[in-house]
Scaffold this active site. Structure first.
Site, PDB file in Angstrom:
ATOM      1  N   PRO A  76     -39.248 -58.062-100.307  1.00  0.00           N
ATOM      2  CA  PRO A  76     -39.445 -56.732-100.944  1.00  0.00           C
ATOM      3  C   PRO A  76     -40.359 -56.361-101.886  1.00  0.00           C
ATOM      4  O   PRO A  76     -40.643 -57.306-102.582  1.00  0.00           O
ATOM      5  CB  PRO A  76     -37.978 -56.588-101.590  1.00  0.00           C
ATOM      6  CG  PRO A  76     -37.740 -58.110-102.021  1.00  0.00           C
ATOM      7  CD  PRO A  76     -38.065 -58.728-100.656  1.00  0.00           C
ATOM      8  N   TRP A 653     -41.129 -66.061-103.720  1.00  0.00           N
ATOM      9  CA  TRP A 653     -39.969 -65.796-102.680  1.00  0.00           C
ATOM     10  C   TRP A 653     -39.702 -67.169-101.708  1.00  0.00           C
ATOM     11  O   TRP A 653     -38.534 -66.818-101.623  1.00  0.00           O
ATOM     12  CB  TRP A 653     -40.203 -64.736-101.923  1.00  0.00           C
ATOM     13  CG  TRP A 653     -38.999 -63.746-101.322  1.00  0.00           C
ATOM     14  CD1 TRP A 653     -38.006 -63.521-101.836  1.00  0.00           C
ATOM     15  CD2 TRP A 653     -39.302 -63.570 -99.829  1.00  0.00           C
ATOM     16  NE1 TRP A 653     -37.369 -62.856-100.788  1.00  0.00           N
ATOM     17  CE2 TRP A 653     -37.830 -62.916 -99.584  1.00  0.00           C
ATOM     18  CE3 TRP A 653     -40.054 -63.687 -98.858  1.00  0.00           C
ATOM     19  CZ2 TRP A 653     -37.598 -62.139 -98.452  1.00  0.00           C
ATOM     20  CZ3 TRP A 653     -39.755 -63.107 -97.557  1.00  0.00           C
ATOM     21  CH2 TRP A 653     -38.384 -62.530 -97.550  1.00  0.00           C
TER      22      TRP A 653
END
Length: 1137
Positions: A76, A653
């Site tokens: 995201p 991430w």
RNA sequence: UGCGGUGUGGCCAAGUUGGUUCUAAGGCAUCCGUCUGAUACACGGAAGAUCACUGGUUCGAGUCCAGUCAUCGCAACCA
């Protein structure tokens, strides 16, 4: 451009009209679409509209079976910032492989996502509202503040959606996961609870980077914002710590009343009042030095590491004259004598006590003694490290190991607090320092440097050995630009270290692109793991779902809203309250919820928020609101087959996904990961707004089109290499690759329209097609095979380059060029049909192969072809499949002989160039020395191609090469090297000395016995490499093992033919400039010149046919156009007949 | 400071297991030409590189090893 100029001019018969006329006859015929020019930008728009209208993306997912899923996770982005060109890069990588898998028949569900929490958003809001952290809850309610955050974070979603769409990135934008939504939060809670239940959550008191100016702790991520580590000049102090003379320290004392002190250096003098210990290295050698304090000139013996003696003492003053110095009136600081009197290892010093340096506050418990520190080195300072457990992570750790606590006082609530409070100022207990800020946090113009103040104090008190400015790298708060403090804070941690081994194991099963990012960068990171600090003392984020009693002895970790409801009901009952679960799970509402332990004690929520990286690392589960919904969908979509982000996500991430999956599900989160490099500007500088060199993705796409941008990015450098983004190359990509492909299609469309080719005829069997068709089909299938493998192996650059080479060099520049005549000549024949079918197949296949990278043009091409032929039912290339390779038609022999043809042609052309013989001048023969039979056979098969390409009449093979060709010989290192080893050199020298006779002998005998210092070595023909280097008396060119000679002698007849061709060329030019129609018959008169006579008499008919002339004559009185013919200006009269 | 990447003609870059077929691909830019019924954003040719440096292993190194330098990224409480 696609249609010839003549066709477009009015009054003339146009192919368009012809085709329309035919359309009437053949009802089902529709023409191939032709274009005025290649306009990628316009095509983008049309296809975007087409995809949208026909829901092509949706179909590309739904048409694929659920059983064959290829799982992709979208990392995201934060919609808080604007998209940059590097996002286009990252998304091109993602999109390419997703589209590829779709075209391999897999179902690729890809959900967009938004990262909505975190500091950047909070800071944006604060800046816009003109408030600071301290104002939250005062000037603005937490409620309003969070509302503002929620509004702010999605402000650029339009821009993001826009860039996503325009670049052709297919991801489900309509149903994105959004990290602030309750469902998402609930899933995150659930994951966290899983970890909690495994005992992986704990609360700890640790030293963390803290920004007093911003009033908040900082994550390491925040500390690593660009520009956070700055070079600053700080006042540093070498303190003199007076040693207590005790039994244990007696060895350090020699004289009576001797003043012996430790020297310890610090760059943060303000931490000296909090000093609790000194650390030494076990194996480091220390010395005791007899000398004088340079400020007070008092005699002192100091202890420091031997290695660092030179840093603080002048070599020239060693063993200087103490007496003279003592008695001198004016003490010269640069002449202070010193003498090394003692030497010992660090472990001897352990346990030695010293006096508190700045006794503002008396510590509780043990303090002020020497301990061992494994981190102590002699690269800096004095080899003795000042330890302030309240302001350093190492300090705290080593302190705890030795039972030494940090120095604290009680605050107004009776809680222990360091000597510096959270605003960054000294507490009231700190004597004259009380209330002063340790750094200039308030931008006070009259701020006095506290470090200097302390240094001065120490100097006068005979406690400083050295004070100087020192430049070093120190972290700053990226928001306030103020130096960070390392400060003890209460935090919740995930015991990541407990899962380290498993994480390392699982990591080994992940396919990393490039491999070293996984093995080294990520691998090393895992090896040196620390526990994950989850706590953020903020407002806009996912609240920690842990409720505790005051003592911290009882706690509940909530894993779902349902559970929370139950607990609330229980608490209501027990405590007689009327609470309900808030609609919004954010602060401040959730803070008001009070729960209750089983025995009726009140539990309140831990006020911290969860690190936003935990949000994004939870997306595999939370995006589907797992486990509360979509259990099947989750199962189908976990773990991911593929993810891709920038390398900067390695510890971001990539890590959080991996850590959470390992700890919560004992699984990898992704099977393959591509980490792409940075996008730099053309001078290899990082792109940044400050430099003004950041490429705007919108402008780039608007100017060059999405396909050219994507193609350039992937074909120019491998995704994991840094890309030097240079607009010039973008333009080149558009011109060269897309331009060539477009031209090839245009060529096809032009003639296919004239001939009404729509592939309705039966396929001409490959064996009935000419050599060149077989060749390109063979190459095409080799291409399919390799490109498919490259995509499967996440090697888009190789795939793109191979497609590019095929289109530009083989399809356009060789196949089409050599086959032009087949397309235009005569009525539809089997040969012509074969040509159409072959070219069509190539174009159609190329469209499919390139579709993952260049989705727009590929689809245009595919649709333009298939609309006419209806060969495939798919409305878009993205619903079609990557073609299956037909191994049977791959003919490596054929590919090789065409390669010969290309190279031989090139050699001949190069010879022509050298001899100044234009291609229009026919030549009689090419000589080709033949060294082995198979070579001749190969060349013979492509002879005609070469001859017509280079305008030569015949081939002559020199098979019996002896005497004609000068050969060169060298040993075959590959076969001999291993056998001969050291003797290789000697053999190679011998072989180099061979003359033509020896070579001939070797060839005829098929071998040679070499005498090397009496040792006989049998060599076979394979052990030599024989090439024909030269043909005496001929013009020769070489390319590797190929040798070509050209007969450059011109007979009268050849000259005449050359002249005839020149005439054709000139007359054609005139036809063109006079705007004649292609079919107009003409008559030609040319000013008489003797060089034309033979050309006309021998080749007049040829000329007439070529230029559609009914007559051609030489005459002396001509009016017309002046034309240059071999340097002579002649008059041509060309007119319609 | 540590870890990792990269270093091949002016620029972008190929280069698997070391092999005189790497005597280093290709493209852009440069120069010179050419075709012309795809009129071009085409084609051909030429020139341009001691493969960052130093040393080593080897009969043989752009390719393997060590070190140095340059550059980029990441990490770091370094006192």
């Amino acid at each position: 451009m696609a249609t010839p100029k003549k066709v477009e001019t009015k009054k003339k018969v146009s192919t368009k009209k012809t085709s329309q006329a035919t359309t009437a006859r053949k009802r089902r015929w529709s023409a191939y679409k032709t274009y005025k020019k290649l306009d990628l930008v316009q095509m983008d728009k049309e296809l975007l509209a087409f995809w949208k209208k026909n829901k092509v993306f949706e179909k590309s997912v739904e048409e694929r079976p659920k059983s064959k899923s290829f799982v992709f996770y979208e990392g995201p982005p934060s919609a808080n910032g604007k998209p940059g060109i590097h996002h286009v890069m990252a998304r091109t990588v993602k999109d390419t492989f997703c589209r590829y898998r779709t075209m391999k028949g897999m179902r690729v569900e890809r959900k967009a996502g938004w990262d909505t929490h975190g500091l950047p958003i909070e800071l944006t809001v604060e800046k816009e509202l003109g408030i600071t952290k301290e104002d939250i809850g005062k000037k603005i309610s937490v409620d309003d503040y969070n509302k503002q955050c929620r509004k702010t974070v999605m402000r650029f979603t339009d821009l993001w959606n826009d860039v996503t769409t325009k670049m052709g990135y297919w991801v489900d934008l309509k149903n994105p996961y959004i990290t602030y939504e309750n469902n998402y939060i609930e899933s995150v809670w659930n994951i966290l609870q899983r970890l909690y239940k495994k005992g992986l959550l704990y609360k700890g008191y640790t030293i963390q980077p803290y920004s007093p100016a911003a009033g908040t702790g900082l994550s390491s991520h925040e500390l690593n914002q660009p520009g956070c580590y700055k070079d600053v000049k700080d006042t540093t102090v070498v303190g003199q710590f007076k040693i207590k003379r005790e039994e244990h320290s007696e060895f350090l004392f020699a004289r009576e009343n001797e003043d012996v002190r430790f020297l310890a250096w610090t760059t943060t003098p303000w931490t000296l009042p909090s000093n609790m210990a000194l650390a030494v290295g076990k194996k480091i050698t220390y010395v005791k030095v007899d000398t004088y304090n340079p400020y007070t000139f008092e005699r002192v013996s100091v202890v420091l590491a031997e290695d660092l003696l030179g840093k603080w003492f002048k070599e020239s003053n060693l063993d200087g004259d103490f007496e003279a110095f003592e008695t001198s009136e004016k003490k010269d600081r640069s002449k202070i004598p010193h003498q090394v009197v003692e030497k010992f290892k660090g472990n001897l010093l352990v346990g030695v006590n010293y006096e508190q340096l700045l006794p503002y506050v008396k510590p509780e418990g043990d303090a002020f003694r020497v301990i061992l520190g494994d981190f102590v080195t002699t690269s800096d300072g004095t080899g003795i490290v000042h330890i302030a457990p309240t302001f350093g992570a190492d300090d705290k750790r080593v302190g705890e190991q030795n039972g030494i606590k940090g120095l604290t006082v009680e605050d107004e609530n009776g809680n222990p607090t360091p000597l510096v409070d959270k605003q960054g100022k000294f507490v009231k207990e700190a004597g004259e320092l009380a209330g002063k800020y340790v750094k200039n946090y308030k931008d006070d113009a009259n701020y006095e440097n506290i470090d200097v103040e302390i240094a001065v104090k120490l100097k006068t008190e005979n406690k400083a050995f050295n004070v100087q400015k020192y430049e070093h790298n120190y972290p700053h708060c990226w928001r306030t630009d103020k130096p960070v403090l390392y400060y003890p804070l209460d935090s919740w941690f995930i015991k990541a270290t407990a899962a380290k081994k498993r994480m390392v194991e699982l990591n080994k099963t992940i396919q990393w692109k490039p491999a070293h990012t996984g093995e080294k960068r990520f691998g090393n990171w895992l090896e040196n793991l620390n526990d994950w600090n989850l706590s953020r003392s903020r407002y806009w984020g996912i609240p920690l779902p842990i409720w505790r009693n005051e003592e911290g002895t009882k706690e509940i970790c909530i894993g779902s809203i349902e559970e929370l409801k139950k607990e609330v009901a229980f608490a209501n009952k027990k405590l007689g309250m009327k609470q309900s679960v808030p609609k919004d799970l954010h602060r401040p509402y959730i803070d008001d919820v009070v729960l209750c332990s089983k025995d009726g004690e009140k539990l309140t929520r831990e006020l911290d928020l969860i690190d936003v990286w935990f949000d994004s690392g939870s997306m595999p589960y939370a995006q589907w609101h797992y486990p509360f919904e979509n259990k099947d969908k989750f199962k189908r979509n976990f773990p991911a087959d593929f993810i891709a982000e920038g390398v900067d996500q390695t510890r971001g991430w990539f890590y959080t996904l991996h850590a959470i999956a390992t700890m919560a599900f004992d699984s990898v989160a992704y099977k393959a990961v591509v980490s792409n490099g940075l996008v730099l500007d053309k001078d290899a500088r990082k792109m940044s707004k400050r430099w003004g060199n950041a490429a705007d993705p919108f402008k780039t796409i608007d100017k060059y089109g999405a396909d050219a941008t994507r193609w350039y990015m992937l074909s120019n450098a491998q995704p994991w290499d840094n890309l030097r983004f240079n607009e010039e190359y973008l333009d080149e990509t558009r011109r060269k690759f897309f331009g060539t492909l477009y031209n090839t299609y245009s060529f096809f469309a032009l003639y296919a329209n004239i001939d009404k080719f729509n592939y309705s005829e039966k396929e001409v069997p490959l064996r009935q097609r000419p050599e060149i068709d077989k060749w390109i089909i063979s190459l095409l299938n080799s291409l399919v095979k390799e490109v498919d493998a490259d995509y499967a192996d996440y090697e888009p650059t190789n795939a793109a380059r191979k497609i590019q080479t095929f289109v530009m060099d083989n399809l356009s520049n060789w196949y089409v060029r050599l086959c032009r005549r087949r397309f235009w000549k005569g009525e539809m024949s089997k040969d012509k049909l074969a040509a159409y079918q072959t070219l069509y197949t190539c174009l159609d296949t190329v469209a499919k192969l390139m579709a993952p990278i260049a989705p727009f043009y590929a689809d245009r091409l595919y649709q333009d072809l298939n609309k006419v032929t209806g060969k495939e039912k798919h409305i878009s290339v993205h619903l079609a499949f990557i073609p299956k390779v037909n191994e049977k038609v791959i003919d490596k022999d054929l590919e090789q002989r065409m390669d010969y043809a290309q190279r031989i042609s090139s050699l001949v052309l190069s010879l022509r160039k050298k001899e100044n013989l234009r291609v229009r001048q026919p030549l009689q023969r090419v000589l080709l020395p033949i060294l082995d039979k198979s070579f001749q056979k190969q060349v013979e098969a492509v002879k005609d191609l070469i001859l017509s390409e280079v305008n030569v009449k015949e081939f002559e093979y020199i098979t019996d090469t002896s005497g004609v060709v000068n050969k060169s010989i060298k040993p075959n290192f590959k076969t001999l090297g291993r056998r001969l080893g050291k003797n290789m050199k000697a053999v190679s020298q011998k072989v180099a000395g061979f003359g033509q006779e020896e070579i001939t002998a070797i060839e005829s005998k098929g071998g040679y016995t070499l005498d090397l210092d009496g040792e006989k070595i049998d060599l076979s023909l394979e052990d030599f490499v024989i090439t024909s280097a030269d043909i005496p008396g001929w013009s020769v060119a070489n390319d590797g093992s190929l040798t070509v000679a050209l007969d450059i002698s011109l007979t009268e007849s050849l000259k005449a033919e050359g002249m005839a061709r020149e005439l054709v060329n000139r007359i054609q030019n005139l036809r063109k400039s006079k705007d004649f129609n292609v079919t107009d018959r003409i008559k030609v008169s040319i000013e008489h010149h003797e060089m034309l006579e033979k050309a006309i008499s021998e080749f007049g008919d040829y000329v007439k046919t070529e230029v559609l002339a009914d007559s051609i004559e030489l005459s002396n009185s001509i009016k017309g156009d002046k034309v240059d013919l071999d340097g002579v200006m002649l008059t041509f009269d060309v007119r319609k007949n």
